[in-house]
Design a protein around this motif. Structure first.
Motif, PDB file in Angstrom:
ATOM      1  N   HIS A 114       0.851  -1.188   0.000  1.00 50.90           N
ATOM      2  CA  HIS A 114       0.000   0.000   0.000  1.00 50.90           C
ATOM      3  C   HIS A 114       0.883   1.232   0.000  1.00 50.90           C
ATOM      4  CE1 HIS A 114      -3.994  -1.593   1.929  1.00 50.90           C
ATOM      5  NE2 HIS A 114      -3.916  -1.850   0.635  1.00 50.90           N
ATOM      6  N   VAL A 115       0.521   2.222  -0.795  1.00 53.27           N
ATOM      7  CA  VAL A 115       1.096   3.558  -0.698  1.00 53.27           C
ATOM      8  C   VAL A 115       0.000   4.448  -0.138  1.00 53.27           C
ATOM      9  CG1 VAL A 115       1.986   5.552  -1.970  1.00 53.27           C
ATOM     10  CG2 VAL A 115       2.742   3.250  -2.576  1.00 53.27           C
ATOM     11  N   PHE A 116       0.315   5.165   0.929  1.00 56.94           N
ATOM     12  CA  PHE A 116      -0.657   6.068   1.520  1.00 56.94           C
ATOM     13  C   PHE A 116      -0.629   7.380   0.763  1.00 56.94           C
ATOM     14  CE2 PHE A 116      -0.648   2.773   4.514  1.00 56.94           C
ATOM     15  CZ  PHE A 116      -1.902   2.814   5.077  1.00 56.94           C
ATOM     16  N   THR A 117      -1.832   7.826   0.399  1.00 60.56           N
ATOM     17  CA  THR A 117      -1.973   9.032  -0.392  1.00 60.56           C
ATOM     18  C   THR A 117      -3.006   9.953   0.235  1.00 60.56           C
ATOM     19  OG1 THR A 117      -3.771   8.237  -1.818  1.00 60.56           O
ATOM     20  CG2 THR A 117      -1.517   7.718  -2.519  1.00 60.56           C
ATOM     21  N   ASP A 118      -2.950  11.204  -0.159  1.00 56.79           N
ATOM     22  CA  ASP A 118      -3.993  12.156   0.198  1.00 56.79           C
ATOM     23  C   ASP A 118      -5.275  11.714  -0.503  1.00 56.79           C
ATOM     24  OD1 ASP A 118      -4.657  15.132   1.123  1.00 56.79           O
ATOM     25  OD2 ASP A 118      -5.512  14.790  -0.877  1.00 56.79           O
ATOM     26  N   ARG A 119      -6.369  11.702   0.239  1.00 57.80           N
ATOM     27  CA  ARG A 119      -7.642  11.229  -0.313  1.00 57.80           C
ATOM     28  C   ARG A 119      -8.031  12.004  -1.578  1.00 57.80           C
ATOM     29  NH1 ARG A 119     -11.942   8.334   1.438  1.00 57.80           N
ATOM     30  NH2 ARG A 119     -11.055   8.112   3.507  1.00 57.80           N
ATOM     31  N   GLY A 120      -7.828  13.303  -1.588  1.00 57.63           N
ATOM     32  CA  GLY A 120      -8.259  14.116  -2.715  1.00 57.63           C
ATOM     33  C   GLY A 120      -7.291  14.144  -3.869  1.00 57.63           C
ATOM     34  N   THR A 121      -6.015  14.359  -3.594  1.00 54.67           N
ATOM     35  CA  THR A 121      -5.037  14.529  -4.672  1.00 54.67           C
ATOM     36  C   THR A 121      -4.432  13.227  -5.157  1.00 54.67           C
ATOM     37  OG1 THR A 121      -3.130  14.756  -3.195  1.00 54.67           O
ATOM     38  CG2 THR A 121      -4.382  16.778  -3.711  1.00 54.67           C
ATOM     39  N   ARG A 122      -4.536  12.179  -4.339  1.00 57.05           N
ATOM     40  CA  ARG A 122      -3.925  10.876  -4.622  1.00 57.05           C
ATOM     41  C   ARG A 122      -2.401  10.949  -4.714  1.00 57.05           C
ATOM     42  NH1 ARG A 122      -8.772   9.426  -3.573  1.00 57.05           N
ATOM     43  NH2 ARG A 122      -9.770   7.755  -4.744  1.00 57.05           N
ATOM     44  N   ARG A 123      -1.812  11.959  -4.107  1.00 56.38           N
ATOM     45  CA  ARG A 123      -0.360  12.100  -4.030  1.00 56.38           C
ATOM     46  C   ARG A 123       0.118  11.448  -2.733  1.00 56.38           C
ATOM     47  NH1 ARG A 123       1.806  12.086  -8.124  1.00 56.38           N
ATOM     48  NH2 ARG A 123       3.677  12.875  -7.153  1.00 56.38           N
ATOM     49  N   PRO A 124       1.291  10.805  -2.732  1.00 55.94           N
ATOM     50  CA  PRO A 124       1.789  10.143  -1.524  1.00 55.94           C
ATOM     51  C   PRO A 124       1.923  11.101  -0.345  1.00 55.94           C
ATOM     52  CG  PRO A 124       3.067   9.476  -3.435  1.00 55.94           C
ATOM     53  CD  PRO A 124       2.181  10.618  -3.886  1.00 55.94           C
ATOM     54  N   VAL A 125       1.583  10.561   0.831  1.00 57.59           N
ATOM     55  CA  VAL A 125       1.731  11.278   2.097  1.00 57.59           C
ATOM     56  C   VAL A 125       2.350  10.313   3.107  1.00 57.59           C
ATOM     57  CG1 VAL A 125      -0.237  12.838   1.684  1.00 57.59           C
ATOM     58  CG2 VAL A 125      -0.604  10.672   2.911  1.00 57.59           C
ATOM     59  N   PRO A 126       2.955  10.835   4.160  1.00 53.80           N
ATOM     60  CA  PRO A 126       3.474   9.942   5.197  1.00 53.80           C
ATOM     61  C   PRO A 126       2.348   9.104   5.818  1.00 53.80           C
ATOM     62  CG  PRO A 126       4.342  12.160   5.482  1.00 53.80           C
ATOM     63  CD  PRO A 126       3.258  12.250   4.448  1.00 53.80           C
ATOM     64  N   ILE A 127       2.681   7.890   6.196  1.00 54.11           N
ATOM     65  CA  ILE A 127       1.719   7.048   6.920  1.00 54.11           C
ATOM     66  C   ILE A 127       1.361   7.788   8.208  1.00 54.11           C
ATOM     67  CG2 ILE A 127       1.391   4.849   8.130  1.00 54.11           C
ATOM     68  CD1 ILE A 127       3.462   3.647   6.131  1.00 54.11           C
ATOM     69  N   PRO A 128       0.055   7.951   8.502  1.00 55.03           N
ATOM     70  CA  PRO A 128      -0.342   8.657   9.728  1.00 55.03           C
ATOM     71  C   PRO A 128       0.330   8.057  10.973  1.00 55.03           C
ATOM     72  CG  PRO A 128      -2.243   8.275   8.322  1.00 55.03           C
ATOM     73  CD  PRO A 128      -1.087   7.519   7.711  1.00 55.03           C
ATOM     74  N   ASP A 129       0.721   8.936  11.890  1.00 51.19           N
ATOM     75  CA  ASP A 129       1.510   8.532  13.062  1.00 51.19           C
ATOM     76  C   ASP A 129       0.890   7.381  13.857  1.00 51.19           C
ATOM     77  OD1 ASP A 129       3.440  10.407  12.447  1.00 51.19           O
ATOM     78  OD2 ASP A 129       2.643  11.920  13.826  1.00 51.19           O
ATOM     79  N   GLY A 130      -0.403   7.478  14.166  1.00 52.78           N
ATOM     80  CA  GLY A 130      -1.047   6.417  14.945  1.00 52.78           C
ATOM     81  C   GLY A 130      -1.043   5.087  14.226  1.00 52.78           C
ATOM     82  N   LEU A 131      -1.251   5.132  12.945  1.00 55.45           N
ATOM     83  CA  LEU A 131      -1.240   3.913  12.141  1.00 55.45           C
ATOM     84  C   LEU A 131       0.171   3.343  12.050  1.00 55.45           C
ATOM     85  CD1 LEU A 131      -3.243   2.183  10.649  1.00 55.45           C
ATOM     86  CD2 LEU A 131      -2.872   3.584   8.624  1.00 55.45           C
ATOM     87  N   ARG A 132       1.154   4.220  11.859  1.00 61.43           N
ATOM     88  CA  ARG A 132       2.553   3.783  11.818  1.00 61.43           C
ATOM     89  C   ARG A 132       2.925   3.077  13.123  1.00 61.43           C
ATOM     90  NH1 ARG A 132       7.055   4.278   9.322  1.00 61.43           N
ATOM     91  NH2 ARG A 132       6.306   5.744   7.776  1.00 61.43           N
ATOM     92  N   ALA A 133       2.514   3.649  14.237  1.00 57.79           N
ATOM     93  CA  ALA A 133       2.821   3.031  15.538  1.00 57.79           C
ATOM     94  C   ALA A 133       2.205   1.635  15.619  1.00 57.79           C
ATOM     95  CB  ALA A 133       2.302   3.915  16.667  1.00 57.79           C
ATOM     96  N   ALA A 134       0.967   1.490  15.145  1.00 62.38           N
ATOM     97  CA  ALA A 134       0.329   0.171  15.161  1.00 62.38           C
ATOM     98  C   ALA A 134       1.045  -0.800  14.223  1.00 62.38           C
ATOM     99  CB  ALA A 134      -1.149   0.304  14.776  1.00 62.38           C
TER     100      ALA A 134
END
Length: 137
Positions: free
Chosen positions: A110-130
């Protein structure tokens, strides 16, 4: 080996999963992987309906080692094979319910992207921790 997967989910096969050859069709394993991964992501806090970041599958693979057929139930083990800045490789091992024989093994990236632009974004901190809890050396 089962001990290499820190998260487990039972996946029942369904009558319609069998193909004309009498076994679960290969494409069904991909649906099972997608279900296991997304069930875990939702449980870990990913807002699939309104969150700012979404995970898009950019690669998938599955190797088959033994046939399964309805009414088999599978134990699906989940781990993280690689955790990047905006991407993650999930690895899934399928075992017959209660057995030690690996019947299929696959991965999704999975590549995490901005919902609207579909450009890559960092994995959200809480999710990364999990996700770090699923990393197996």
């Amino acid at each position: 080996m089962r001990e290499h997967y820190p998260h487990w989910q039972r996946v029942p096969t369904r009558w319609g999963d069998n193909d004309v050859y009498g076994h679960v069709n290969n494409v069904v394993h991909y649906a099972f992987m997608d279900t296991v991964i997304n069930t875990w992501l939702i449980g870990a806090g990913l807002d699939i309906h309104g969150g700012p970041a979404i995970g898009l599958c950019v690669e998938s693979h599955c190797s088959y080692r033994a046939a399964v057929a309805f009414p088999d139930a599978l134990d699906a083990g989940l781990r993280v094979g690689k955790l990047g800045g905006s991407s993650v490789r999930y690895e899934v091992g399928f075992y017959r319910e209660g057995a030690d024989e690996l019947v299929a093994q696959g991965h999704f990236v999975h590549v995490f992207t901005d919902r609207g632009t579909r450009r890559p974004v960092p994995i959200p901190d809480g999710l990364r921790a999990a996700m770090t809890g699923l990393v197996v050396p």
